[in-house]
Write an enzyme that holds these catalytic residues in place. Structure first.
Site, short mmCIF file in Angstrom:
data_model
loop_
_atom_site.label_atom_id
_atom_site.label_comp_id
_atom_site.label_asym_id
_atom_site.label_seq_id
_atom_site.Cartn_x
_atom_site.Cartn_y
_atom_site.Cartn_z
N THR A 172 -48.04 7.32 71.96
CA THR A 172 -46.80 7.24 72.73
C THR A 172 -45.69 6.50 72.01
OG1 THR A 172 -48.03 7.32 74.82
CG2 THR A 172 -45.78 6.45 74.90
N ASP A 218 -43.65 10.17 84.77
CA ASP A 218 -43.48 8.75 84.43
C ASP A 218 -42.28 8.54 83.51
OD1 ASP A 218 -45.90 8.43 85.80
OD2 ASP A 218 -47.09 8.53 83.98
#
Length: 349
Positions: A90, A189
């Site tokens: 990420t 998210d």
């Protein structure tokens, strides 16, 4: 009185060669690290700047000509691999990293073009890891995990490392960020992290990931188009995310988007006088399969309006607060926690 554009402290970025630099990163590298009252202004001319940008200097003011026309974009993503075969994960996927305190950005789009999370994993448009960082009339565009508001949590939920450029940085108590009249777009998210962050008069756009062309890729949560927030507010902080006078809009199907779920169990999110579209689910909040978090999160609303704003159907572990409680979520109260910040003066004169 705001930030003055002092002689010798202004750098112009123009792709046609008419400025001091042709790329944004060149300007960042050229800029001196400033101090209070001694900012460097980086003026970015219209254009699409395809580059991965890393900022590690304080007291920089990035000023675009207009967010629709001044665009910084890249296409890294979590499942991309380094030459040694390891995944980016990420936190290496960002288009731009704000890795210092005291930064202002205005009239710029930050975008990640990698594509849908079902295909590429997380893909950050911006990684914001600093205190007293302000964005005004900026646009953040991506799919999954568009905007990360650092710092990283204390440790990963799985594995031994987050990966990324801020791994192992010293932990600090305060990370405050202000997003004013910004546009933030994503699906899963897409606003997440540990900062105390206030969003004033922003448009929060939930993308539809349940399209017919993408349906085969949506194997988990096939009826959920997304979650607006995934806060990881540190234990003991009074505030996490505070949305004031924002609009929650998008093209996601009716009742397919949650207001948030807890990345960490002390997550705090407040929506104050926000308009919510029909895509917001009646129950509002998701516990992320962590029922223990229901006793520790703080999820509140005050005077929500619009078709997605209901009170009788929300989960019982969220709250509708009254006027007196809502006053504690005023912009100045939130941004002043943890130290002084002359946030009203962070404007170019």
């Amino acid at each position: 009185m705001g930030i003055s554009n002092q002689e010798g402290r202004s750098i112009i970025v123009a792709q046609d060669g008419s400025g001091h630099c042709r790329t944004v990163q060149e300007a960042i590298d050229l800029a001196p690290a400033g101090s209070a009252g001694n900012w460097t202004v980086i003026r970015i001319k219209r254009g699409v700047y395809k580059e991965k940008v890393h900022i590690d200097k304080p007291f920089l003011y990035l000023k675009g000509e207009h967010a629709n026309d001044t665009i910084i974009t890249y296409n890294d993503y979590a499942r991309k691999r380094f030459p040694d075969g390891s995944e980016y994960k990420t936190f290496n996927s960002y288009t731009i990293l704000f890795g210092a305190d005291d930064i202002v950005a205005e009239d710029i789009t930050f975008r990640n073009d990698a594509g849908r999370g079902e295909l590429v994993g997380q893909a950050l448009a911006a990684y914001v890891d600093g205190d007293r960082v302000c964005f005004r009339e900026c646009r953040f565009i991506g799919h999954q995990d568009t905007l990360f508001t650092g710092p990283l949590p204390d440790k990963p939920l799985q594995g031994g490392s987050f990966g990324g450029p801020r791994e192992g940085e010293p932990r600090r108590a305060v990370h405050r960020q202000w997003y004013d009249r910004c546009y933030i777009e994503g699906d899963v998210d897409f606003i997440f992290g540990s900062a105390t962050a206030v969003f004033t008069a922003c448009d929060i756009y939930s993308r539809n990931r349940l399209t017919e062309e993408n349906q085969a890729n949506v194997k988990l949560h096939p009826h959920i188009s997304g979650w607006v927030t995934a806060a990881s507010t540190p234990e003991g902080r009074s505030y996490g995310y505070v949305f004031i006078d924002c609009r929650l809009i998008g093209d996601a199907p009716p009742e397919s988007v949650y207001l948030g779920r807890p990345w960490r169990n002390d997550a705090k999110v407040a929506y104050i006088r926000c308009w919510m579209g029909a895509h917001i689910r009646r129950e509002g909040w998701d516990n992320w399969n962590k029922p223990e978090s229901e006793a520790t999160v703080t999820y509140v609303e005050y005077e929500s309006s619009g078709p997605g704003a209901v009170s009788h159907g929300r989960v019982p572990w969220s709250a509708q607060i009254d006027e007196a409680e809502a006053e504690s979520y005023a912009l100045g109260s939130v941004l002043s926690e943890g130290g002084s910040w002359d946030w009203e003066k962070r404007r170019l004169t």
